[in-house]
Design a protein around this motif. Structure first.
Motif, short mmCIF file in Angstrom:
data_model
loop_
_atom_site.label_atom_id
_atom_site.label_comp_id
_atom_site.label_asym_id
_atom_site.label_seq_id
_atom_site.Cartn_x
_atom_site.Cartn_y
_atom_site.Cartn_z
N ILE A 1 1.42 9.37 -5.41
CA ILE A 1 1.68 10.78 -5.09
C ILE A 1 2.62 11.39 -6.12
O ILE A 1 2.38 12.48 -6.64
CB ILE A 1 2.32 10.91 -3.67
N SER A 2 3.69 10.62 -6.44
CA SER A 2 4.64 11.17 -7.42
C SER A 2 3.93 11.46 -8.72
O SER A 2 4.11 12.52 -9.33
CB SER A 2 5.76 10.16 -7.70
N HIS A 3 3.08 10.49 -9.10
CA HIS A 3 2.37 10.65 -10.36
C HIS A 3 1.43 11.86 -10.30
O HIS A 3 1.41 12.68 -11.22
CB HIS A 3 1.58 9.38 -10.63
N GLU A 4 0.69 11.97 -9.22
CA GLU A 4 -0.27 13.07 -9.06
C GLU A 4 0.42 14.42 -9.10
O GLU A 4 -0.13 15.39 -9.61
CB GLU A 4 -1.03 12.93 -7.74
N LEU A 5 1.61 14.48 -8.49
CA LEU A 5 2.29 15.77 -8.45
C LEU A 5 3.01 16.07 -9.76
O LEU A 5 3.17 17.23 -10.13
CB LEU A 5 3.30 15.79 -7.30
N LYS B 1 0.84 -1.20 0.00
CA LYS B 1 0.00 0.00 0.00
C LYS B 1 0.89 1.25 0.00
O LYS B 1 0.65 2.21 -0.75
CB LYS B 1 -0.86 -0.03 1.27
N GLN B 2 1.90 1.19 0.81
CA GLN B 2 2.81 2.32 0.94
C GLN B 2 3.51 2.60 -0.39
O GLN B 2 3.66 3.74 -0.82
CB GLN B 2 3.85 1.97 2.02
N ARG B 3 3.92 1.49 -1.01
CA ARG B 3 4.64 1.63 -2.27
C ARG B 3 3.75 2.26 -3.34
O ARG B 3 4.13 3.19 -4.03
CB ARG B 3 5.11 0.23 -2.75
N ARG B 4 2.49 1.73 -3.37
CA ARG B 4 1.55 2.27 -4.36
C ARG B 4 1.25 3.73 -4.07
O ARG B 4 1.17 4.57 -4.97
CB ARG B 4 0.26 1.45 -4.32
N PHE B 5 1.14 4.02 -2.79
CA PHE B 5 0.82 5.38 -2.36
C PHE B 5 1.91 6.35 -2.81
O PHE B 5 1.61 7.39 -3.41
CB PHE B 5 0.71 5.38 -0.83
N SER B 6 3.16 5.97 -2.58
CA SER B 6 4.26 6.86 -2.98
C SER B 6 4.24 7.05 -4.50
O SER B 6 4.42 8.17 -5.01
CB SER B 6 5.62 6.30 -2.60
#
Ligand code: ADP
Length: 465
Positions: free
Chosen positions: A235-239, A227-232
């Motif tokens: 976020i990178s993608h979103e930003l 989950k953490q990996r996907r989350f990071s």
């Protein structure tokens, strides 16, 4: 230890009883001889003629008999003694001279001992002679020796069995722990969280529970890491995408000096809205991470939910303009214990989604009713709807049913995760129903803090308020 104790006890009991029976017999025979000799004994000494009868009286070839006079001189020896003499050590001689009988052991034909009983022959209170009867302990000593040997073998066997069994048992019992350690080590070395401690047979003991807990913990850790990996990554993608737009527009603005004003204004507007989206995204992320670490306590107070509803309704109307028909269909006067700002945010997020995902000309209905102990808020739209396979995931972070379109619509993908967290932090529930192409209905249940004043608020009332 217990075994040695028991063995020692058995051995000494057997030894005592064997010796006891020998001593008893020796005493009996000895006293018989004393009586016989006493018949003719006088203070001066023991007359010899009676002595040859002793052997015949005892009728025991195994028994050695010897009679001494008061000077310790041997006056009679049974024939089976041949040339040997049963010694009478000084202390026993003295004891006999004092008129006391007793026993002692003599070394005889090594390694076998001789058990000797001695008794004084007393005439008129004076010891005139001493009778010694003895028996070889060979047979008994052999039996005792055999018993000792057998006991020793038994101990050795029991010890070996206990040690072997214990080793095997601990090995069996500790094997899962060894495997757990090996698994933990392998995970540390390789970083591969998909490994588990093998479970060959389900055990219902403490070790089984330990292994199950260990494996469950690994399941959870793995899920958490994933989950953490996907989350990071998310976020990178979103930003990255708003940043790419912003940087692209800036370099265009720098290079093209002769851009028409209108185009220039559009580009600046695009930079602005992308920057705002990043701002929203970062604030949402901050809120969620604070929520997760439990750092974001709600400022609880009694909140008139209907007021917040009317405010949110007005805001939504202003935001949608003429594009959509937004209606407040029902508003009971409901008071809940909650954080007014956060509840406002819940409604804003839901209404923004409804506005965002409902095409022009659509309708949004907003309502608040009391149902038993619950205040129920309903946001219903006639928008694009959500596919059944997406429904279970829309509350996940960064989940978007229609990736390209919804991002273009300006969402961060965090709105519903925040709504769900806030509702649950208020001890409430959230439900959603949706049909693709027809619309969606979000329903929030919050526990009422006071009995509800059920009253219908029509749209016109809300306008007038
Ligand atoms: P976003 O910022 O993308 O709107 P949300 O967490 O608020 O993120 O919503 C997650 C996804 O759920 C959206 O991307 C959208 O696909 C879907 N969704 C949410 N609300 C609605 C709605 N009212 N109608 C249709 N789809 C919706």
């Amino acid at each position: 230890m217990l075994l040695i104790l028991v063995g020692g006890m058995v051995f000494s009991r057997v030894q005592a009883s064997v010796m006891g029976s020998i001593d008893g017999e020796l005493q009996k025979k000895g006293d018989q001889v004393v009586r016989l000799v006493s018949l003719s004994a006088q203070v001066e000494g023991i007359p010899e003629p009676l002595l040859p009868f002793i052997n015949a009286t005892l009728e025991d070839p195994e028994l050695y008999v010897q009679v001494r006079d008061r000077t310790r001189r041997v006056v009679y020896r049974s024939s089976n003694l041949l040339r040997a003499i049963i010694e009478l050590p000084e202390p026993y001689y003295q004891q006999a001279m004092h008129g006391l009988a007793g026993y002692y052991n003599l070394s005889w034909e090594q390694p076998n001992d001789l058990r000797v009983y001695f008794a004084p022959i007393v005439v008129n209170g004076q010891t005139v002679g001493i009778v010694q009867v003895a028996r070889s302990l060979q047979a008994q000593q052999q039996v005792l020796e055999q018993l000792g040997k057998n006991l020793f073998i038994l101990f050795a066997l029991a010890l070996a069995l206990a040690a072997g069994g214990g080793y095997w048992l601990t090995g069996m019992a500790l094997r899962p722990i060894k495997e757990a350690t090996a698994t933990a080590l392998a995970i540390t070395r390789t970083g591969n969280l998909s490994r588990r401690v093998p479970v060959r047979t389900q055990r219902h003991d403490e070790i089984g529970a330990l292994i199950n807990t260990f494996n469950e913990m690994l399941d959870r850790l793995e899920a958490l890491f994933e989950k953490q990996r996907r989350f990071s990554a998310d976020i990178s993608h979103e930003l990255r995408s708003p940043l790419t737009t912003i940087l692209g527009n800036i370099s265009l603005l720098q290079r093209a000096e002769t851009l028409p004003d209108e185009e220039r204004a559009d580009m600046i507007q695009e930079i602005r809205s992308e920057a705002e989206r990043m701002h929203r995204l970062i604030s949402d992320l901050l809120l969620l991470s604070q929520a997760e670490s439990g750092q974001h306590p709600l400022h609880l107070e009694l909140v008139e939910l209907d007021r917040i509803l009317v405010e949110a309704f007005r805001l939504a109307q202003r935001r949608a303009g003429d594009r959509l028909d937004i209606r407040l269909v029902h508003a009971d006067r409901a008071v809940v214990r909650g954080d007014a700002d956060r509840l406002r945010q819940v409604l804003d997020n839901l209404l923004n989604n409804a506005i965002r995902y409902t095409p022009d000309g659509g309708r949004i209905e907003l309502g608040l009713i009391c149902d038993k102990d619950w205040a129920v808020i309903r946001v219903q739209d006639t928008g694009q709807g959500i596919a059944a396979e997406d429904l279970p995931h829309i509350f996940d972070r960064f989940y978007r049913a229609d990736k390209a379109r919804t991002r273009a619509a300006g969402g961060t993908g965090l709105g519903l995760s925040i709504v769900k967290w806030l509702v649950e932090a208020h001890r409430g529930q959230i439900h959603v129903e949706s049909t693709l192409g027809e619309g969606s209905t979000f329903e929030i249940l919050l526990p009422l803090a006071e009995p509800c004043d059920q009253m219908h608020v029509r749209e016109d009332d809300a306008h007038a308020a």
